[in-house]
Design a protein around this motif. Structure first.
Motif, PDB file in Angstrom:
ATOM      1  N   SER A   8      48.336 -18.647   8.215  1.00  0.00           N
ATOM      2  CA  SER A   8      48.692 -17.156   8.187  1.00  0.00           C
ATOM      3  C   SER A   8      47.789 -16.901   9.653  1.00  0.00           C
ATOM      4  O   SER A   8      48.094 -15.972  10.255  1.00  0.00           O
ATOM      5  N   GLN A   9      46.816 -17.548   9.903  1.00  0.00           N
ATOM      6  CA  GLN A   9      45.870 -17.186  11.296  1.00  0.00           C
ATOM      7  C   GLN A   9      46.761 -17.800  12.451  1.00  0.00           C
ATOM      8  O   GLN A   9      46.556 -16.826  13.563  1.00  0.00           O
ATOM      9  N   ILE A  10      47.550 -18.842  12.165  1.00  0.00           N
ATOM     10  CA  ILE A  10      48.486 -19.381  13.332  1.00  0.00           C
ATOM     11  C   ILE A  10      49.591 -18.221  13.781  1.00  0.00           C
ATOM     12  O   ILE A  10      49.733 -18.021  14.850  1.00  0.00           O
ATOM     13  N   ARG A  11      49.952 -17.678  12.537  1.00  0.00           N
ATOM     14  CA  ARG A  11      51.207 -16.918  12.735  1.00  0.00           C
ATOM     15  C   ARG A  11      50.577 -15.590  13.357  1.00  0.00           C
ATOM     16  O   ARG A  11      51.394 -15.192  14.004  1.00  0.00           O
ATOM     17  N   ALA A  12      49.401 -15.081  12.979  1.00  0.00           N
ATOM     18  CA  ALA A  12      48.854 -13.796  13.452  1.00  0.00           C
ATOM     19  C   ALA A  12      48.449 -14.035  14.827  1.00  0.00           C
ATOM     20  O   ALA A  12      48.798 -13.410  15.806  1.00  0.00           O
ATOM     21  N   TYR A  13      47.923 -15.162  15.290  1.00  0.00           N
ATOM     22  CA  TYR A  13      47.925 -15.591  16.746  1.00  0.00           C
ATOM     23  C   TYR A  13      49.119 -15.652  17.510  1.00  0.00           C
ATOM     24  O   TYR A  13      49.186 -15.049  18.721  1.00  0.00           O
ATOM     25  N   MET A  14      50.229 -16.041  16.997  1.00  0.00           N
ATOM     26  CA  MET A  14      51.385 -16.154  17.730  1.00  0.00           C
ATOM     27  C   MET A  14      52.023 -14.855  17.739  1.00  0.00           C
ATOM     28  O   MET A  14      52.681 -14.292  18.874  1.00  0.00           O
ATOM     29  N   ARG A  15      51.761 -13.794  16.827  1.00  0.00           N
ATOM     30  CA  ARG A  15      52.220 -12.571  16.961  1.00  0.00           C
ATOM     31  C   ARG A  15      51.315 -11.814  18.031  1.00  0.00           C
ATOM     32  O   ARG A  15      52.116 -11.001  18.920  1.00  0.00           O
ATOM     33  N   ARG A  17      49.972 -13.123  20.935  1.00  0.00           N
ATOM     34  CA  ARG A  17      50.299 -13.795  22.056  1.00  0.00           C
ATOM     35  C   ARG A  17      51.744 -12.939  22.308  1.00  0.00           C
ATOM     36  O   ARG A  17      51.845 -12.821  23.712  1.00  0.00           O
ATOM     37  N   GLU A  18      52.614 -12.847  21.494  1.00  0.00           N
ATOM     38  CA  GLU A  18      53.958 -12.367  21.892  1.00  0.00           C
ATOM     39  C   GLU A  18      53.976 -10.956  22.377  1.00  0.00           C
ATOM     40  O   GLU A  18      54.418 -10.573  23.290  1.00  0.00           O
ATOM     41  N   SER A  24      52.689  -6.988  28.787  1.00  0.00           N
ATOM     42  CA  SER A  24      52.563  -7.425  30.083  1.00  0.00           C
ATOM     43  C   SER A  24      53.671  -7.388  31.200  1.00  0.00           C
ATOM     44  O   SER A  24      53.509  -7.056  32.152  1.00  0.00           O
ATOM     45  N   HIS A  25      54.923  -7.613  30.696  1.00  0.00           N
ATOM     46  CA  HIS A  25      55.916  -7.300  31.462  1.00  0.00           C
ATOM     47  C   HIS A  25      56.354  -6.148  31.681  1.00  0.00           C
ATOM     48  O   HIS A  25      57.066  -5.866  32.627  1.00  0.00           O
ATOM     49  N   LEU A  26      55.956  -5.052  31.070  1.00  0.00           N
ATOM     50  CA  LEU A  26      56.276  -3.662  31.063  1.00  0.00           C
ATOM     51  C   LEU A  26      55.716  -3.048  32.504  1.00  0.00           C
ATOM     52  O   LEU A  26      54.479  -3.678  32.691  1.00  0.00           O
ATOM     53  N   SER A  27      56.257  -2.170  33.118  1.00  0.00           N
ATOM     54  CA  SER A  27      55.457  -1.417  34.263  1.00  0.00           C
ATOM     55  C   SER A  27      54.346  -0.504  33.770  1.00  0.00           C
ATOM     56  O   SER A  27      54.592  -0.221  32.519  1.00  0.00           O
ATOM     57  N   ASP A  28      53.593  -0.166  34.446  1.00  0.00           N
ATOM     58  CA  ASP A  28      52.458   0.899  34.253  1.00  0.00           C
ATOM     59  C   ASP A  28      53.162   1.936  33.862  1.00  0.00           C
ATOM     60  O   ASP A  28      52.626   2.641  32.939  1.00  0.00           O
ATOM     61  N   ALA A  45      47.564  -5.321  21.111  1.00  0.00           N
ATOM     62  CA  ALA A  45      48.154  -6.516  20.486  1.00  0.00           C
ATOM     63  C   ALA A  45      47.152  -7.249  19.318  1.00  0.00           C
ATOM     64  O   ALA A  45      47.931  -7.677  18.128  1.00  0.00           O
ATOM     65  N   ARG A  46      46.020  -7.017  19.427  1.00  0.00           N
ATOM     66  CA  ARG A  46      45.127  -7.488  18.235  1.00  0.00           C
ATOM     67  C   ARG A  46      45.264  -6.400  17.112  1.00  0.00           C
ATOM     68  O   ARG A  46      45.453  -7.140  16.041  1.00  0.00           O
ATOM     69  N   THR A  47      45.510  -5.465  17.143  1.00  0.00           N
ATOM     70  CA  THR A  47      45.685  -4.603  16.282  1.00  0.00           C
ATOM     71  C   THR A  47      46.965  -4.650  15.433  1.00  0.00           C
ATOM     72  O   THR A  47      47.089  -4.706  14.250  1.00  0.00           O
ATOM     73  N   SER A  48      48.133  -4.832  16.259  1.00  0.00           N
ATOM     74  CA  SER A  48      49.256  -5.152  15.843  1.00  0.00           C
ATOM     75  C   SER A  48      49.351  -6.566  14.952  1.00  0.00           C
ATOM     76  O   SER A  48      50.073  -6.322  14.055  1.00  0.00           O
TER      77      SER A  48
END
Length: 52
Positions: A8-15, A17-18, A24-28, A45-48
């Motif tokens: 579950s921790q690995i899945r959370a980390y993957m979410r 990072r994604e 990060s790919h979005l413009s300002d 991202a951490r909250t999500s």
């Protein structure tokens, strides 16, 4: 039970990072439309990842 926790921790980390990668790919301007500042990406991202 330990293995389930680790997975579950690995899945959370993957979410996390994604989410960071996608935001990060979005413009300002696009981030602003979402109400996110560039320096807030990791926090959002951490909250999500924790909520899922």
């Amino acid at each position: 039970m330990f293995v389930t926790y680790i997975l579950s921790q690995i899945r959370a980390y993957m979410r996390y990072r994604e989410t960071v990668r996608e935001l990060s790919h979005l413009s300002d301007r696009e981030l602003s439309d979402l109400g996110i500042m560039r320096w807030d990406i990791h926090s959002v991202a951490r909250t999500s990842a924790a909520a899922a």
